[in-house]
Each structure stands twice: as C-alpha cells, then as structure tokens.
Design a protein around this motif. Structure first.
Motif, PDB file in Angstrom:
ATOM      1  N   LEU A  32       7.633   2.621  -7.257  1.00  0.00           N
ATOM      2  CA  LEU A  32       6.933   1.388  -7.587  1.00  0.00           C
ATOM      3  C   LEU A  32       6.961   1.047  -9.070  1.00  0.00           C
ATOM      4  CD1 LEU A  32       3.904   1.736  -5.163  1.00  0.00           C
ATOM      5  CD2 LEU A  32       5.854   0.176  -4.957  1.00  0.00           C
ATOM      6  N   THR A  33       7.191   2.020  -9.917  1.00  0.00           N
ATOM      7  CA  THR A  33       7.267   1.732 -11.349  1.00  0.00           C
ATOM      8  C   THR A  33       8.602   1.109 -11.730  1.00  0.00           C
ATOM      9  OG1 THR A  33       8.086   3.940 -11.881  1.00  0.00           O
ATOM     10  CG2 THR A  33       5.694   3.609 -11.928  1.00  0.00           C
ATOM     11  N   THR A  69      10.107   2.401   5.625  1.00  0.00           N
ATOM     12  CA  THR A  69       9.981   2.154   4.193  1.00  0.00           C
ATOM     13  C   THR A  69       8.957   3.107   3.590  1.00  0.00           C
ATOM     14  OG1 THR A  69       8.406   0.392   4.681  1.00  0.00           O
ATOM     15  CG2 THR A  69      10.672  -0.272   4.250  1.00  0.00           C
ATOM     16  N   LEU A  70       9.289   3.629   2.407  1.00  0.00           N
ATOM     17  CA  LEU A  70       8.431   4.558   1.684  1.00  0.00           C
ATOM     18  C   LEU A  70       8.332   4.085   0.244  1.00  0.00           C
ATOM     19  CD1 LEU A  70       6.999   7.325   1.122  1.00  0.00           C
ATOM     20  CD2 LEU A  70       9.295   8.280   0.820  1.00  0.00           C
ATOM     21  N   ALA A  71       7.114   4.006  -0.271  1.00  0.00           N
ATOM     22  CA  ALA A  71       6.893   3.655  -1.676  1.00  0.00           C
ATOM     23  C   ALA A  71       6.012   4.728  -2.301  1.00  0.00           C
ATOM     24  CB  ALA A  71       6.231   2.292  -1.787  1.00  0.00           C
ATOM     25  N   PHE A  72       6.264   5.011  -3.565  1.00  0.00           N
ATOM     26  CA  PHE A  72       5.418   5.972  -4.271  1.00  0.00           C
ATOM     27  C   PHE A  72       5.206   5.494  -5.702  1.00  0.00           C
ATOM     28  CE2 PHE A  72       9.728   7.413  -4.913  1.00  0.00           C
ATOM     29  CZ  PHE A  72       9.770   7.800  -6.237  1.00  0.00           C
ATOM     30  N   GLY A  73       4.061   5.903  -6.262  1.00  0.00           N
ATOM     31  CA  GLY A  73       3.736   5.493  -7.622  1.00  0.00           C
ATOM     32  C   GLY A  73       2.631   6.354  -8.201  1.00  0.00           C
ATOM     33  N   GLU A 126      -3.471   1.774  -9.277  1.00  0.00           N
ATOM     34  CA  GLU A 126      -4.017   1.420  -7.966  1.00  0.00           C
ATOM     35  C   GLU A 126      -3.570   0.042  -7.510  1.00  0.00           C
ATOM     36  OE1 GLU A 126      -8.204   2.098  -7.382  1.00  0.00           O
ATOM     37  OE2 GLU A 126      -8.162   3.727  -8.837  1.00  0.00           O
ATOM     38  N   LYS A 127      -3.484  -0.889  -8.433  1.00  0.00           N
ATOM     39  CA  LYS A 127      -3.069  -2.250  -8.080  1.00  0.00           C
ATOM     40  C   LYS A 127      -1.644  -2.252  -7.524  1.00  0.00           C
ATOM     41  CE  LYS A 127      -2.812  -6.861 -10.090  1.00  0.00           C
ATOM     42  NZ  LYS A 127      -2.975  -7.658 -11.306  1.00  0.00           N
ATOM     43  N   LEU A 128      -0.783  -1.461  -8.137  1.00  0.00           N
ATOM     44  CA  LEU A 128       0.598  -1.350  -7.692  1.00  0.00           C
ATOM     45  C   LEU A 128       0.685  -0.712  -6.304  1.00  0.00           C
ATOM     46  CD1 LEU A 128       3.374  -1.974  -8.923  1.00  0.00           C
ATOM     47  CD2 LEU A 128       3.407   0.331  -9.832  1.00  0.00           C
ATOM     48  N   LEU A 129      -0.072   0.360  -6.094  1.00  0.00           N
ATOM     49  CA  LEU A 129      -0.084   1.037  -4.792  1.00  0.00           C
ATOM     50  C   LEU A 129      -0.632   0.118  -3.705  1.00  0.00           C
ATOM     51  CD1 LEU A 129      -1.401   4.477  -6.068  1.00  0.00           C
ATOM     52  CD2 LEU A 129       0.902   4.025  -5.212  1.00  0.00           C
ATOM     53  N   ASN A 130      -1.702  -0.610  -4.019  1.00  0.00           N
ATOM     54  CA  ASN A 130      -2.279  -1.549  -3.048  1.00  0.00           C
ATOM     55  C   ASN A 130      -1.325  -2.688  -2.732  1.00  0.00           C
ATOM     56  OD1 ASN A 130      -4.671  -0.142  -2.642  1.00  0.00           O
ATOM     57  ND2 ASN A 130      -5.662  -1.128  -4.387  1.00  0.00           N
ATOM     58  N   SER A 131      -0.542  -3.114  -3.703  1.00  0.00           N
ATOM     59  CA  SER A 131       0.451  -4.165  -3.460  1.00  0.00           C
ATOM     60  C   SER A 131       1.493  -3.713  -2.446  1.00  0.00           C
ATOM     61  CB  SER A 131       1.145  -4.556  -4.765  1.00  0.00           C
ATOM     62  OG  SER A 131       0.239  -5.075  -5.681  1.00  0.00           O
ATOM     63  N   ALA A 132       1.888  -2.453  -2.527  1.00  0.00           N
ATOM     64  CA  ALA A 132       2.860  -1.918  -1.568  1.00  0.00           C
ATOM     65  C   ALA A 132       2.253  -1.833  -0.170  1.00  0.00           C
ATOM     66  CB  ALA A 132       3.354  -0.554  -2.021  1.00  0.00           C
TER      67      ALA A 132
END
Length: 159
Positions: A65-66, A85-89, A94-100
């Motif tokens: 996510l970064t 699909t897999l996302a990690f950050g 938290e905002k980035l993780l919640n966006s995913a």
C-alpha cells in the motif's frame, strides 16, 4: 518496466502479480512462489499493474500500500477479475489500510503480519497449491560459515 523471472510460458492460474518495490517484502514472496511453481510479475508502478491486470488474469494480486495511490485501489480490485487480492501496509497508516478494505481487497494485513505469516496467507489465498518449506540455511552460499555473533573465525571470543 516489468521484472520477469524466467521467460517461460505459465498459465494464468500459476501467475502472481505483485506491486512490491521493497526487497524486504518481495524476497520471501518470490521464494515461496518460485518453489511452488508460480511465475511472479513485478510492475514498477500502479499504472503498469493496471495494464498487466487488463492483459492477464493472475491467481493472486499483491499490493504494498505504500507503493500506490489510494485512488487506484478500487480499480485494482475491479480489474482483478475474480483473482484473489492481498494488500499490506504499515500499522501507523490506518487510513491507507482502511482504504484497501473499502476498495474490496480479499485480505488486508499489517507489514509485520505479512512478513511473519506469508506462508499461511498464501495457503489461504491459493487453495489447492502446496507451498514447500523454505529453509533459509539452504539458500545461503556454500562458502558461508555459520559463526555465532560473539565469536570470530579463529574461535576466540570477541569480548
């Protein structure tokens, strides 16, 4: 520029696309996938990732996510065409993780969990494939000496 590992034809069900630029997170993924017979494509930007997804239907899409913009996340999920699909950050984003999560990724995890539990994550997201054990000592160079940190090669203590 897409980084290809071995120029050989691989069916889409044995293909993984990962937008990961940091070696720390990409090396373990590459180890597990290559041992299990998967081909890994690593685009260098989110635009290249979207282009790859429009041309291929991979078994799994992995996103650091970064490394991409939040506005692209829904497009990644939409173009994945049913692929897992897999996302990690990082935990502090938290905002980035919640966006995913809001974009619809199948699994969103913290960096530490991704690195520590990668094999179990891949086993969940790629059912039916057996991921072999990766023994880190076997991957070392043959001339590597396993010397404890407080000893020098002559056997004398450094303290």
């Amino acid at each position: 520029m897409v980084r290809w590992f071995r120029n050989r034809q691989v069916s889409n069900d044995r293909l993984v696309v990962a937008l990961i630029k940091r070696y720390y997170f990409g090396a373990n993924l590459e180890d597990f996938l290559s041992l299990a017979g998967f081909k890994l494509l690593q685009p260098t930007s989110s635009e290249e990732l979207l282009d790859l997804l429009s041309r291929h239907d991979p078994a799994l899409v992995v996103v650091d996510l970064t490394q991409c913009d939040v506005s692209v996340l829904p497009d990644i999920v939409a173009r994945s065409n049913g692929s897992k699909t897999l996302a990690f950050g990082p935990a502090h984003e938290e905002k980035l993780l919640n966006s995913a999560v809001d974009a619809g990724f199948d699994e969103v995890v913290l960096n530490t969990y991704y690195h520590r539990e990668l094999k179990s994550i891949l086993t969940r997201l790629l059912p039916g494939y057996v991921l072999p054990e990766v023994d880190r000592k076997e991957k070392r160079r043959s001339d590597y000496l396993d010397i404890p940190a407080n000893r020098d090669p002559r056997g004398e203590s450094q303290f």
